[in-house]
Scaffold this motif. Structure first.
Motif: not given
Length: 120
Positions: A18-23, A43-47, A99-104, A107-110
């Motif tokens: 996800y290089f472009d989205q995480l740059v 907890l909020p989804d960002d934690i 990290l998968t959970a946080l990146v998702a 990026l507003n992904l599951d």
């Protein structure tokens, strides 16, 4: 330093995919979470947490108190992660999960869109 390296290694496949989205996203390690959570709090989804103990979080881009723009940042909390793992393999797996959970979330992904084998 080994922990920081393990975080970078766990993040690398996500960053490459996800290089472009995480740059514009920074990656950081903090020793302990600087927040208090109640055991019964939703907890909020960002934690990402183990019960009331945060393991990582994503801080969205914003503006600091001096009015300067800030970049989004993924933060991994070293002590809680290390306390929940007994070897390097477990630590790598837990870091990949966090990290998968946080990146998702960022990026507003599951998480299963990123890793079909992701276990909630």
């Amino acid at each position: 330093m080994r922990f920081d390296q393990a975080v970078l290694e766990a993040y690398a496949p996500l960053q490459n995919a996800y290089f472009d989205q995480l740059v514009g996203v920074d990656l950081a390690v903090d020793t302990v979470p600087r927040m208090r959570l109640r055991a019964d709090a939703l907890l909020p989804d960002d934690i990402v947490a183990d019960g009331p103990v945060p393991l990582g979080r994503i801080l969205q881009a914003g503006v600091d108190p001096q009015g300067r723009p800030t970049r989004a940042r993924i933060v991994i909390f070293r002590m809680p992660v290390e306390q929940r793992t007994s070897n390097m393999q477990e630590r790598s797996e837990l870091l990949a999960w966090i990290l998968t959970a946080l990146v998702a979330n960022h990026l507003n992904l599951d998480p299963t869109d990123i890793d079909p084998g992701f276990q909630y």
